[in-house]
Design a protein around this motif. Structure first.
Motif, PDB file in Angstrom:
ATOM      1  N   UNK A 233       0.877  -1.387   0.150  1.00  0.00           N
ATOM      2  CA  UNK A 233      -0.014  -0.104   0.034  1.00  0.00           C
ATOM      3  C   UNK A 233       0.940   1.110  -0.110  1.00  0.00           C
ATOM      4  N   UNK A 234       2.064   1.383   0.641  1.00  0.00           N
ATOM      5  CA  UNK A 234       2.895   2.319   0.445  1.00  0.00           C
ATOM      6  C   UNK A 234       3.436   2.510  -0.752  1.00  0.00           C
ATOM      7  N   UNK A 235       3.930   1.389  -1.348  1.00  0.00           N
ATOM      8  CA  UNK A 235       4.581   1.310  -2.756  1.00  0.00           C
ATOM      9  C   UNK A 235       3.807   1.493  -3.955  1.00  0.00           C
ATOM     10  N   UNK A 240      -4.412  -0.679  -2.832  1.00  0.00           N
ATOM     11  CA  UNK A 240      -4.155  -2.001  -3.364  1.00  0.00           C
ATOM     12  C   UNK A 240      -4.129  -3.185  -2.454  1.00  0.00           C
ATOM     13  N   UNK A 241      -4.820  -4.235  -2.876  1.00  0.00           N
ATOM     14  CA  UNK A 241      -5.073  -5.610  -2.281  1.00  0.00           C
ATOM     15  C   UNK A 241      -3.954  -6.581  -2.240  1.00  0.00           C
ATOM     16  N   UNK A 258       2.832 -14.102  -3.293  1.00  0.00           N
ATOM     17  CA  UNK A 258       2.393 -12.944  -3.095  1.00  0.00           C
ATOM     18  C   UNK A 258       1.941 -12.323  -4.177  1.00  0.00           C
ATOM     19  N   UNK A 259       0.670 -12.022  -4.237  1.00  0.00           N
ATOM     20  CA  UNK A 259      -0.037 -11.434  -5.258  1.00  0.00           C
ATOM     21  C   UNK A 259      -0.668 -10.134  -4.896  1.00  0.00           C
ATOM     22  N   UNK A 260      -0.778  -8.954  -5.943  1.00  0.00           N
ATOM     23  CA  UNK A 260      -1.319  -7.894  -5.317  1.00  0.00           C
ATOM     24  C   UNK A 260      -2.227  -7.611  -6.677  1.00  0.00           C
ATOM     25  N   UNK A 277      -7.182 -10.091 -12.580  1.00  0.00           N
ATOM     26  CA  UNK A 277      -7.099  -9.009 -11.592  1.00  0.00           C
ATOM     27  C   UNK A 277      -6.095  -8.967 -10.600  1.00  0.00           C
ATOM     28  N   UNK A 278      -4.977  -9.933 -10.535  1.00  0.00           N
ATOM     29  CA  UNK A 278      -3.857  -9.932  -9.715  1.00  0.00           C
ATOM     30  C   UNK A 278      -2.718 -10.215 -10.650  1.00  0.00           C
ATOM     31  N   UNK A 279      -1.467  -9.698  -9.790  1.00  0.00           N
ATOM     32  CA  UNK A 279      -0.115 -10.212 -10.462  1.00  0.00           C
ATOM     33  C   UNK A 279       0.773 -10.402  -9.180  1.00  0.00           C
ATOM     34  N   UNK A 280       1.495 -11.322  -9.581  1.00  0.00           N
ATOM     35  CA  UNK A 280       2.467 -11.986  -8.610  1.00  0.00           C
ATOM     36  C   UNK A 280       3.900 -10.921  -8.315  1.00  0.00           C
ATOM     37  N   UNK A 281       4.106 -10.776  -7.111  1.00  0.00           N
ATOM     38  CA  UNK A 281       5.287  -9.848  -6.990  1.00  0.00           C
ATOM     39  C   UNK A 281       6.386 -10.769  -6.105  1.00  0.00           C
TER      40      UNK A 281
END
Length: 342
Positions: A233-235, A240-241, A258-260, A277-281
């Motif tokens: 959420x900071x980045x 962001x979920x 971890x997905x956002x 709706x999500x991408x892996x980080x």
């Protein structure tokens, strides 16, 4: 004799030189051993003793004057020469070139931002060698002897020593921290890593990772999730979920990917997130008890979590870049787009 010396001094001071030949003539006439000053000094023996001292002072003065004038003439000719060379290289008909400042590389910008976020919640920085031994890179991290990462097709081994390789992750730094520091431990390890992969738009043999480690009493998976939620959420922004999917890593148990929520489509679905709706980080999990034991930490007393993410991956998502190779090609057209970005 005094009159001759005064006339000679006047001649020296009025002498001008425009070429190297003029300089050489001056040196031969006034400074060399066969010059006029030397000839005059030979007549000192014929001077009356009562005035010899005064004449000697005049001779020293005119000799110093000649040396100083010679150096002045040299400096003047050098200055004229440099000026003419500079003028010959300048075309005053050309338009002026504006002064421009360079820009920070996007990977450095992203790394600095990640470090800033985690430092504010108590993580410190740690670094380690890029050429690593088998213990810190694999064994201490619970990699079994037959794990694919230990094979030549996945790792760059040093030819002279099969137990030495270019590190495949910055988790090796975390092992060194655990070996040398007692809990509580809260550290962030950014740096280059190397894997034997074909270079493409989505993969590279050298890239950058940042990994975090937190070990203390009563650390839980909920602490891990909240830490990652705070970071994304900071980045990426406060809306962001985060989504954690079960996965497997040798050094964490349980483990998760971890997905956002996709910052391109806002979670609605697009080709970037493959309409999910999500991408892996990155990956994360609770530190495996075997890893704690390998580092000399009692898993009955302490628990911890670890996470890792690719800095290139974060930069691609933040700046909507679709080709990993752009970060290492040094194309000035690409890098100029990041001027003023922080």
């Amino acid at each position: 004799m005094k009159d001759k010396v005064e006339e000679l001094k006047k001649e020296i001071l009025e002498y001008t030189a425009h070429t190297q030949e003029d300089l050489e003539n001056f040196r031969q006439k006034f400074i060399s051993r066969k010059g006029v000053i030397t000839d005059l000094m030979k007549g000192m023996k014929d001077i009356a003793p009562e005035i010899r001292k005064d004449v000697g002072i005049l001779f020293n003065d005119v000799k110093n004057t000649a040396q100083e004038r010679f150096q002045e003439l040299i400096d003047k000719i050098d200055e004229q020469s440099n000026g003419s060379e500079q003028n010959s290289e300048i075309d005053f008909s050309l338009p002026p070139i504006p002064d421009t400042l360079g820009s920070e590389h996007p990977l450095n910008t992203v790394k600095s931002r990640i470090i800033e976020i985690f430092e504010r919640i108590g993580f410190n920085l740690s670094e380690g060698p890029e050429v690593e031994d088998d213990w810190h890179n694999f064994t201490a991290l619970n990699f079994p002897p037959n794990h694919p990462a230990r094979e030549m097709q996945d790792t760059f081994f040093i030819e002279k020593d099969p137990d030495i390789a270019l590190r495949t992750h910055t988790s090796s730094v975390q092992v060194r921290i655990m070996e040398n520091q007692k809990p509580p431990i809260r550290t962030l390890s950014p740096g280059k890593v190397y894997r034997n992969e074909a270079i493409s738009a989505r993969a590279h043999c050298m890239f950058h990772q940042v990994e975090g480690l937190y070990i203390d009493k009563n650390v839980s998976f909920a602490d891990l999730k909240q830490t990652l939620l705070h970071f994304v959420r900071e980045f990426f922004g406060k809306d962001t979920k985060i989504r954690l999917r079960p996965s497997y890593f040798p050094f964490t148990e349980p483990s998760a990917e971890v997905d956002i929520s996709c910052n391109i489509c806002g979670g609605k679905g697009c080709n970037i997130c493959k309409y999910t709706g999500y991408v892996e980080i990155g990956g994360c999990g609770m530190v495996d008890p075997n890893v704690l034991k390998s580092a000399g930490i009692d898993p009955e007393e302490y628990t911890g979590f670890a996470f890792g993410m690719g800095i290139e991956r974060m930069a691609m998502l933040k700046y909507q870049i679709n080709d990993l190779r752009l970060f290492t090609e040094n194309d000035i057209r690409f890098l100029k787009q990041f001027s003023g970005i922080s």
